[in-house]
Design a protein around this motif. Structure first.
Motif, PDB file in Angstrom:
ATOM      1  N   ILE A 204      38.094  35.973  17.537  1.00  0.00           N
ATOM      2  CA  ILE A 204      37.348  34.994  16.753  1.00  0.00           C
ATOM      3  C   ILE A 204      37.429  33.636  17.437  1.00  0.00           C
ATOM      4  CG2 ILE A 204      37.057  33.978  14.461  1.00  0.00           C
ATOM      5  CD1 ILE A 204      36.775  37.025  14.501  1.00  0.00           C
ATOM      6  N   GLU A 205      36.319  32.922  17.452  1.00  0.00           N
ATOM      7  CA  GLU A 205      36.289  31.545  17.940  1.00  0.00           C
ATOM      8  C   GLU A 205      36.099  30.609  16.753  1.00  0.00           C
ATOM      9  OE1 GLU A 205      33.988  29.491  21.576  1.00  0.00           O
ATOM     10  OE2 GLU A 205      32.750  29.715  19.771  1.00  0.00           O
ATOM     11  N   VAL A 206      36.832  29.491  16.746  1.00  0.00           N
ATOM     12  CA  VAL A 206      36.783  28.561  15.623  1.00  0.00           C
ATOM     13  C   VAL A 206      37.081  27.156  16.134  1.00  0.00           C
ATOM     14  CG1 VAL A 206      39.235  28.821  15.040  1.00  0.00           C
ATOM     15  CG2 VAL A 206      37.590  28.250  13.237  1.00  0.00           C
TER      16      VAL A 206
ATOM     17  N   ASP B  86      39.434  41.980  16.550  1.00  0.00           N
ATOM     18  CA  ASP B  86      38.301  41.083  16.746  1.00  0.00           C
ATOM     19  C   ASP B  86      38.829  39.785  17.346  1.00  0.00           C
ATOM     20  OD1 ASP B  86      36.597  42.920  15.571  1.00  0.00           O
ATOM     21  OD2 ASP B  86      36.674  41.976  13.591  1.00  0.00           O
TER      22      ASP B  86
ATOM     23  N   ARG C 166      37.656  24.253  21.027  1.00  0.00           N
ATOM     24  CA  ARG C 166      37.589  25.517  20.296  1.00  0.00           C
ATOM     25  C   ARG C 166      38.889  26.287  20.492  1.00  0.00           C
ATOM     26  NH1 ARG C 166      33.569  25.583  16.742  1.00  0.00           N
ATOM     27  NH2 ARG C 166      33.202  27.828  16.946  1.00  0.00           N
TER      28      ARG C 166
ATOM     29  N   GLU D 257      29.803  33.521  25.019  1.00  0.00           N
ATOM     30  CA  GLU D 257      28.589  33.315  24.223  1.00  0.00           C
ATOM     31  C   GLU D 257      27.910  34.620  23.843  1.00  0.00           C
ATOM     32  OE1 GLU D 257      27.847  30.487  22.951  1.00  0.00           O
ATOM     33  OE2 GLU D 257      29.525  29.555  24.007  1.00  0.00           O
TER      34      GLU D 257
ATOM     35  N   GLY E 264      33.083  26.697  11.660  1.00  0.00           N
ATOM     36  CA  GLY E 264      32.258  27.354  12.661  1.00  0.00           C
ATOM     37  C   GLY E 264      32.827  28.627  13.231  1.00  0.00           C
ATOM     38  N   ALA E 265      33.564  29.412  12.443  1.00  0.00           N
ATOM     39  CA  ALA E 265      34.153  30.646  12.950  1.00  0.00           C
ATOM     40  C   ALA E 265      33.065  31.662  13.287  1.00  0.00           C
ATOM     41  CB  ALA E 265      35.116  31.236  11.928  1.00  0.00           C
ATOM     42  N   ARG E 266      33.232  32.329  14.426  1.00  0.00           N
ATOM     43  CA  ARG E 266      32.308  33.404  14.803  1.00  0.00           C
ATOM     44  C   ARG E 266      33.072  34.436  15.632  1.00  0.00           C
ATOM     45  NH1 ARG E 266      30.273  33.711  19.958  1.00  0.00           N
ATOM     46  NH2 ARG E 266      30.951  32.047  21.403  1.00  0.00           N
ATOM     47  N   THR E 267      32.553  35.656  15.633  1.00  0.00           N
ATOM     48  CA  THR E 267      33.177  36.740  16.373  1.00  0.00           C
ATOM     49  C   THR E 267      32.672  36.752  17.808  1.00  0.00           C
ATOM     50  OG1 THR E 267      33.380  38.070  14.365  1.00  0.00           O
ATOM     51  CG2 THR E 267      33.558  39.229  16.467  1.00  0.00           C
TER      52      THR E 267
END
Length: 655
Positions: free
Chosen positions: A220-222, A218, A204, A277, A228-231
């Protein structure tokens, strides 16, 4: 060097004022026997002062096997390695080309297994990522995007590099595979996406997304393929003049469970920890002080960081579980910076400077706290002992503010005499004078000037409220602190209250223009360096995006706050100027060399006393040693004529 010359304007000025003391526009710089005078007085010559410069720049980086430390040499511009035990550095034989150079904002670094050294260079025409093999000395150009690159990191498995590039006019996150050189764009938003970092398993990528105002962030994880990008977390109200570099990289813990990030949410720039998480962040080592440069220890049990207390920058270590931090370096003064853990976690390399020494590379043992110096930038001859050690002082200003400052007492002033004084204003305005060697200030202190360096409201390092205290009132509320500083300097024993000057560069130059226009009787002479005089004109002409963002943050959006922008522009009060002014800057185009020129033309049109000099082979700011040498001599000449007894007006001569 070129000097503004307009004989007709000079004649108009003379006839309009009929004062023999008025400064002629085309006045030539007088010869200054600085070298001989300095030698006779036992102080440093200008060339001795300019020889005091650090041999280290950038950030030190340990090799993965712990055998050497990589850093950039400020003398050669190239890379060198040095044993942590000291000794003679070894040059890294990179081919930089005839015009190539390292990207200043991106320090070269080791790949995780030590097989490569990566760097960004424009030697091929545009900034691109290159890698140099530590095994056979070969070089490989990994990217060919033709844009800017502002940040990059290796994947822990050494297969890829993630970076931020603006190929399409906006910073996005990209990856490049080392073996295949395949480049992939993995983000595509309208806002800047910068400073990527990897999770320890290389599966990731975390990066920073800024809002349009560069105030909100922000994380962001991707996945490396962009899916699957999410904050991970959101941070608000933290203006980022560096387009992401102020917030900087989110730092993932070695176990992959937490992310370390900077935030202003407490009113100070502190580090916070957030679960990747999800969950509420907690402060790492809460303090009423700004923190920077945090790095995890290899085992994840500790975090090293820098903490700023009124210009003194400590190197500290704190447990990642919390607890009381431990100071490892600079407890008694100076500036520590750029910490880097050794692979075994037993030592930390860092840079350190102080008020009479340039920065050098040091290594401190974490357990014992014993530190040793590895590089030695100070030239031979006990020069540090002949420098002025300033006093840290505070003085009162309006609105209840107590302004911190550095006071340099003058050298070589005869007993019973009173020295002229100079207020020296830093750039920014959100910046700070620290416990560092001030080469140009020392030049004047050693030539009989008392010099005061205030951290006026709007400065960083004293909390968010203080940094924001000049928002919307540039040149007015912060000028109050400058005028209070002048009063403080006038009250010092041995200082002549009738001979006070003002100078500074960038916002310091702006403040010089403000003082001339908004407080015309406060100073006897002013030297604005690379200043800006008309924000309305600046907004409507060519300028850098980061400057526009800064002005919008501090003065408000131009469309709705034009009155504020105009009220903070010195040029609209040019008719009030009465103080002799000497405008100096580099000849280069960026980031706004016309700002001094239009101020000079406005002064000319109003028959005001001024001189105007530019220096070749520079951008707007004067960086080169030869030009700085000449500029200091020009400044010494100007202040000598107006702050010392070399020049008196007609009324004084008649007494």
């Amino acid at each position: 060097m070129t000097r503004y010359r307009n004989p007709e304007a000079a004649l108009r000025q003379r006839s309009a004022t009929n004062l023999t003391s008025v400064l002629i526009l085309a006045a030539a710089a007088a010869g200054v026997p600085a070298q001989a005078d300095a030698q006779e007085a036992g102080v440093l010559t200008i060339d001795q002062l300019l020889s005091i410069e650090s041999v280290v720049s950038g950030s030190p980086a340990w090799s993965p096997d712990g055998s050497s430390i990589l850093f950039r040499s400020s003398l050669s511009g190239g890379l060198v390695t040095l044993s942590p035990d000291g000794g003679f550095p070894t040059r890294v034989p990179l081919n930089m080309g005839s015009s190539g150079h390292f990207l200043a904002s991106q320090m070269p670094g080791w790949s995780p297994q030590g097989n490569w050294i990566s760097y960004v260079s424009d030697k091929g025409g545009s900034p691109e990522i290159w890698i140099w093999s530590t095994r056979d000395g070969s070089e490989v150009q990994l990217t060919n995007l033709g844009g800017r690159i502002n940040s990059m990191t290796w994947s822990p498995d050494e297969r890829s590099i993630a970076f931020a590039g603006d190929r399409y006019g906006n910073y996005d996150i990209w990856t490049v595979e080392v073996d295949t050189r395949r480049v992939r764009r993995i983000s595509n938003e309208k806002n800047y996406e910068v400073f990527p970092t990897w999770t320890p398993d290389s599966r990731r990528i975390l990066y920073v997304r800024l809002d349009d105002a560069w105030e909100d962030h922000d994380v962001i994880e991707v996945a490396p393929d962009g899916s699957g990008a999410r904050t991970v977390l959101r941070d608000r109200d933290f203006f980022d003049y560096g387009a992401g570099s102020t917030f900087a990289y989110p730092r993932v813990s070695p176990d992959g469970g937490q992310v370390l990030f900077r935030s202003h949410r407490s009113g100070w720039i502190n580090y916070w920890l957030a679960p990747i998480e999800g969950g509420e962040p907690r402060p790492t080592a809460a303090a009423e002080a700004d923190q920077s440069s945090a790095v995890w220890s290899p085992d994840g049990r500790s975090i090293a960081y820098i903490e700023n207390h009124n210009g003194r920058h400590d190197l500290r270590v704190v447990s990642s579980d919390g607890g009381k931090p431990r100071v490892l370096a600079s407890p008694d003064g100076g500036v520590a910076s750029s910490p880097s853990w050794s692979p075994d976690g037993r030592s930390i390399a860092y840079l350190k400077a102080d008020l009479v020494s340039p920065q050098d590379l040091h290594v401190v043992a974490v357990e014992s706290g014993r530190s040793r110096q590895l590089t030695f930038s100070m030239p031979a001859g006990n020069l540090a002992e002949r420098l002025v050690l300033p006093e840290k002082v505070h003085y009162p200003s309006t609105d209840g503010y107590s302004i911190p400052a550095y006071l340099y007492r003058p050298v070589g002033v005869p007993a019973g005499s009173r020295a002229p004084g100079i207020l020296w204003i830093h750039g920014g305005p959100t910046s700070q004078f620290n416990d560092t060697f001030q080469q140009h200030v020392q030049f004047f202190a050693q030539r009989g000037y008392a010099v005061l360096l205030p951290n006026i409201r709007g400065s960083s390092g004293y909390g968010k409220d203080f940094a924001d205290a000049n928002n919307g009132c540039w040149g007015h509320c912060d000028l109050e602190d400058v005028l209070a500083g002048a009063d403080f300097l006038k009250a010092q024993p041995g200082v002549d209250p009738d001979r006070i000057g003002l100078t500074g560069t960038s916002y310091g130059g702006i403040m010089g223009m403000y003082a001339a226009a908004f407080a015309p009787d406060a100073f006897r002479a002013i030297i604005p360096g690379s200043g800006y005089s008309d924000w309305v004109h600046f907004y409507r002409s060519e300028n850098e995006l980061r400057h526009v963002k800064l002005l919008e943050h501090e003065l408000g959006l131009f469309e709705t706050h034009q009155d504020v922008w105009r009220n903070s522009s010195a040029i609209y009060r040019i008719d009030k100027v009465s103080t002799p002014i000497f405008l100096v800057h580099g000849e280069g185009r960026y980031p706004g060399s016309d700002q001094s020129e239009i101020f000079a033309r406005a002064l000319e049109n109003h028959y005001k006393p001024f001189e105007y000099t530019t220096y070749p082979n520079e951008n707007y700011y004067v960086r080169g040693k030869a030009n700085r040498r000449q500029m200091l001599l020009d400044m010494l000449d100007f202040f000598g004529r107006f702050l010392k007894d070399e020049m008196v007006d007609a009324g004084e001569r008649m007494k």
